[in-house]
Design a protein around this motif. Sequence first.
Motif, PDB file in Angstrom:
ATOM      1  N   ILE A 192      34.145   2.533 -74.249  1.00 33.19           N
ATOM      2  CA  ILE A 192      32.833   3.076 -74.622  1.00 33.19           C
ATOM      3  C   ILE A 192      32.676   4.489 -74.084  1.00 33.19           C
ATOM      4  O   ILE A 192      32.182   5.392 -74.783  1.00 33.19           O
ATOM      5  N   PHE A 193      33.104   4.719 -72.849  1.00 33.03           N
ATOM      6  CA  PHE A 193      33.021   6.065 -72.284  1.00 33.03           C
ATOM      7  C   PHE A 193      33.952   7.034 -73.008  1.00 33.03           C
ATOM      8  O   PHE A 193      33.600   8.202 -73.212  1.00 33.03           O
ATOM      9  N   ILE A 194      35.122   6.558 -73.399  1.00 33.91           N
ATOM     10  CA  ILE A 194      36.039   7.421 -74.156  1.00 33.91           C
ATOM     11  C   ILE A 194      35.377   7.881 -75.453  1.00 33.91           C
ATOM     12  O   ILE A 194      35.437   9.057 -75.826  1.00 33.91           O
ATOM     13  N   ALA A 195      34.741   6.939 -76.155  1.00 31.83           N
ATOM     14  CA  ALA A 195      34.045   7.302 -77.404  1.00 31.83           C
ATOM     15  C   ALA A 195      32.938   8.311 -77.137  1.00 31.83           C
ATOM     16  O   ALA A 195      32.735   9.254 -77.924  1.00 31.83           O
ATOM     17  N   GLY A 196      32.195   8.123 -76.038  1.00 30.28           N
ATOM     18  CA  GLY A 196      31.116   9.055 -75.721  1.00 30.28           C
ATOM     19  C   GLY A 196      31.632  10.432 -75.348  1.00 30.28           C
ATOM     20  O   GLY A 196      31.059  11.456 -75.745  1.00 30.28           O
ATOM     21  N   ILE A 197      32.731  10.486 -74.584  1.00 28.12           N
ATOM     22  CA  ILE A 197      33.270  11.774 -74.149  1.00 28.12           C
ATOM     23  C   ILE A 197      33.911  12.523 -75.312  1.00 28.12           C
ATOM     24  O   ILE A 197      33.753  13.741 -75.445  1.00 28.12           O
ATOM     25  N   VAL A 198      34.626  11.800 -76.170  1.00 21.12           N
ATOM     26  CA  VAL A 198      35.279  12.439 -77.316  1.00 21.12           C
ATOM     27  C   VAL A 198      34.251  13.058 -78.261  1.00 21.12           C
ATOM     28  O   VAL A 198      34.518  14.069 -78.929  1.00 21.12           O
ATOM     29  N   SER A 199      33.051  12.475 -78.328  1.00 14.38           N
ATOM     30  CA  SER A 199      32.018  13.004 -79.233  1.00 14.38           C
ATOM     31  C   SER A 199      31.360  14.285 -78.713  1.00 14.38           C
ATOM     32  O   SER A 199      30.607  14.923 -79.451  1.00 14.38           O
ATOM     33  N   ILE A 200      31.639  14.681 -77.478  1.00 12.34           N
ATOM     34  CA  ILE A 200      31.068  15.921 -76.936  1.00 12.34           C
ATOM     35  C   ILE A 200      31.819  17.105 -77.531  1.00 12.34           C
ATOM     36  O   ILE A 200      33.056  17.153 -77.481  1.00 12.34           O
ATOM     37  N   PRO A 201      31.121  18.090 -78.108  1.00  7.02           N
ATOM     38  CA  PRO A 201      31.812  19.259 -78.686  1.00  7.02           C
ATOM     39  C   PRO A 201      32.652  19.983 -77.641  1.00  7.02           C
ATOM     40  O   PRO A 201      32.196  20.243 -76.520  1.00  7.02           O
ATOM     41  N   GLN A 202      33.869  20.314 -77.997  1.00  7.51           N
ATOM     42  CA  GLN A 202      34.783  20.978 -77.067  1.00  7.51           C
ATOM     43  C   GLN A 202      34.351  22.406 -76.746  1.00  7.51           C
ATOM     44  O   GLN A 202      34.795  22.972 -75.736  1.00  7.51           O
ATOM     45  N   GLU A 203      33.485  22.982 -77.567  1.00 11.89           N
ATOM     46  CA  GLU A 203      33.038  24.351 -77.307  1.00 11.89           C
ATOM     47  C   GLU A 203      32.331  24.465 -75.956  1.00 11.89           C
ATOM     48  O   GLU A 203      32.409  25.500 -75.292  1.00 11.89           O
ATOM     49  N   TYR A 204      31.642  23.399 -75.548  1.00  8.87           N
ATOM     50  CA  TYR A 204      30.956  23.431 -74.257  1.00  8.87           C
ATOM     51  C   TYR A 204      31.958  23.584 -73.113  1.00  8.87           C
ATOM     52  O   TYR A 204      31.755  24.370 -72.181  1.00  8.87           O
ATOM     53  N   PHE A 205      33.041  22.827 -73.170  1.00  6.90           N
ATOM     54  CA  PHE A 205      34.048  22.893 -72.109  1.00  6.90           C
ATOM     55  C   PHE A 205      34.764  24.253 -72.132  1.00  6.90           C
ATOM     56  O   PHE A 205      35.056  24.827 -71.068  1.00  6.90           O
ATOM     57  N   GLU A 206      35.040  24.756 -73.328  1.00  7.90           N
ATOM     58  CA  GLU A 206      35.712  26.045 -73.429  1.00  7.90           C
ATOM     59  C   GLU A 206      34.841  27.161 -72.873  1.00  7.90           C
ATOM     60  O   GLU A 206      35.324  28.050 -72.147  1.00  7.90           O
ATOM     61  N   ALA A 207      33.540  27.115 -73.185  1.00  4.16           N
ATOM     62  CA  ALA A 207      32.629  28.135 -72.657  1.00  4.16           C
ATOM     63  C   ALA A 207      32.513  28.031 -71.142  1.00  4.16           C
ATOM     64  O   ALA A 207      32.462  29.055 -70.434  1.00  4.16           O
ATOM     65  N   ALA A 208      32.500  26.817 -70.617  1.00 12.53           N
ATOM     66  CA  ALA A 208      32.412  26.636 -69.167  1.00 12.53           C
ATOM     67  C   ALA A 208      33.662  27.164 -68.473  1.00 12.53           C
ATOM     68  O   ALA A 208      33.575  27.778 -67.402  1.00 12.53           O
ATOM     69  N   LYS A 209      34.819  26.936 -69.067  1.00 12.18           N
ATOM     70  CA  LYS A 209      36.052  27.439 -68.464  1.00 12.18           C
ATOM     71  C   LYS A 209      36.105  28.961 -68.500  1.00 12.18           C
ATOM     72  O   LYS A 209      36.607  29.601 -67.568  1.00 12.18           O
ATOM     73  N   VAL A 210      35.592  29.552 -69.572  1.00 14.35           N
ATOM     74  CA  VAL A 210      35.532  31.011 -69.646  1.00 14.35           C
ATOM     75  C   VAL A 210      34.655  31.566 -68.524  1.00 14.35           C
ATOM     76  O   VAL A 210      34.945  32.613 -67.924  1.00 14.35           O
ATOM     77  N   ASP A 211      33.574  30.847 -68.198  1.00 12.79           N
ATOM     78  CA  ASP A 211      32.676  31.273 -67.117  1.00 12.79           C
ATOM     79  C   ASP A 211      33.219  30.932 -65.737  1.00 12.79           C
ATOM     80  O   ASP A 211      32.553  31.198 -64.728  1.00 12.79           O
ATOM     81  N   GLY A 212      34.388  30.321 -65.678  1.00  9.22           N
ATOM     82  CA  GLY A 212      35.002  30.022 -64.389  1.00  9.22           C
ATOM     83  C   GLY A 212      34.585  28.713 -63.765  1.00  9.22           C
ATOM     84  O   GLY A 212      34.781  28.512 -62.557  1.00  9.22           O
ATOM     85  N   ALA A 213      34.036  27.774 -64.537  1.00  7.82           N
ATOM     86  CA  ALA A 213      33.605  26.487 -63.992  1.00  7.82           C
ATOM     87  C   ALA A 213      34.819  25.621 -63.662  1.00  7.82           C
ATOM     88  O   ALA A 213      35.796  25.598 -64.400  1.00  7.82           O
ATOM     89  N   SER A 214      34.733  24.920 -62.538  1.00  5.85           N
ATOM     90  CA  SER A 214      35.806  24.012 -62.133  1.00  5.85           C
ATOM     91  C   SER A 214      35.731  22.724 -62.951  1.00  5.85           C
ATOM     92  O   SER A 214      34.762  22.473 -63.670  1.00  5.85           O
ATOM     93  N   SER A 215      36.766  21.900 -62.800  1.00  9.20           N
ATOM     94  CA  SER A 215      36.789  20.629 -63.519  1.00  9.20           C
ATOM     95  C   SER A 215      35.638  19.731 -63.082  1.00  9.20           C
ATOM     96  O   SER A 215      35.030  19.034 -63.901  1.00  9.20           O
ATOM     97  N   PHE A 216      35.343  19.763 -61.774  1.00  9.07           N
ATOM     98  CA  PHE A 216      34.233  18.931 -61.289  1.00  9.07           C
ATOM     99  C   PHE A 216      32.908  19.411 -61.863  1.00  9.07           C
ATOM    100  O   PHE A 216      32.066  18.595 -62.245  1.00  9.07           O
ATOM    101  N   LYS A 217      32.698  20.722 -61.945  1.00 13.83           N
ATOM    102  CA  LYS A 217      31.444  21.240 -62.510  1.00 13.83           C
ATOM    103  C   LYS A 217      31.346  20.916 -63.995  1.00 13.83           C
ATOM    104  O   LYS A 217      30.251  20.629 -64.496  1.00 13.83           O
ATOM    105  N   CYS A 218      32.473  20.955 -64.699  1.00  8.03           N
ATOM    106  CA  CYS A 218      32.448  20.569 -66.118  1.00  8.03           C
ATOM    107  C   CYS A 218      32.043  19.104 -66.257  1.00  8.03           C
ATOM    108  O   CYS A 218      31.249  18.750 -67.139  1.00  8.03           O
TER     109      CYS A 218
END
Length: 309
Positions: A192-218
């Motif tokens: 169930i969590f896999i389905a929920g996480i996969v549905s999150i748009p990847q653009e959010y994670f990409e933008a966070a990484k560009v801003d220097g966010a760590s894996s824990f902050k993501c």
Amino acid sequence: MTLNTTATAPAASSRQVAEPAKRRKARSSYPYWFYLPAAVIYTGLFLVPTFASFFFSLTRWNFNSFTFIGLDNFVQFFNEPSLLKGLTNTFIYGVVTAVLKVVLGMLLGVFLTSRIIARGYLRSIIFFPVLLSSIGVGIVFTVLLDPSNGMINKALAAIGIEGPSWLTDPAWALLSVAFVDVWKGVGLAAVIFIAGIVSIPQEYFEAAKVDGASSFKCFWNITLPLARPATATVIILSLIGGLRSFDLIWVMTQGGPGFTSDVIASVIYKQYQAGFYGLSTAGNVVLFLIVTAIVVPLSMFLNRKEVEQ
């Protein structure tokens, strides 16, 4: 002549409007027939047994006759010496299993959606215990947790740790069954969590990484808030399963030693075994009301928080 034409024009127009409205009304009632099979099944398998249970909980009955006795079954049920212990154990078991399934399911969901080798194979391995019979799992772990010859205590002894009497020690019996329940059910929570996480748009994670966010902050600022629907689903399903659990407990400990691992469901079953059918039916009603009183407000709270997000 002109007056007659103008008088009949609105009438003709109203008829033209009324006729499609009637056709729409006739068409709109047609799909309701599709609800009929589901309504029959729901009524026969849920509503009728539920109302029958409420009625028979007020009677002293067997398979041939019944006698109405009012609330005597409930009074006797709450005077049972094992009920208070069973009620406490039910809440402990439900909370422990639900919390562990949510936490471990979330961690597994994050791990199995990352870029790792053999991700699909690992997902199937994690989900496999969910497909196993609870009775079979209980029998296998009863052997594994044997204090003298069980493989778990032998493995602990190999590294210098003396394992406890998992299923015969009052301090460990209930928790041991709860850990087995988590092992068996965490795969469903992870899916169930896999389905929920996969549905999150990847653009959010990409933008966070560009801003220097760590894996824990993501995880904390993106995954955790946006996977809230999956979290709410796992909490509700795990809590319902924990509060209603019976099969693993009965196979592994039968509520023992003494009443130390009894839950409400096992207390009800013992009353049924003794031939007190009305008393056991009253216990089922009590369990139904407890689960409803906990799950319905919790579900409303979680859904409201989800909407506010």
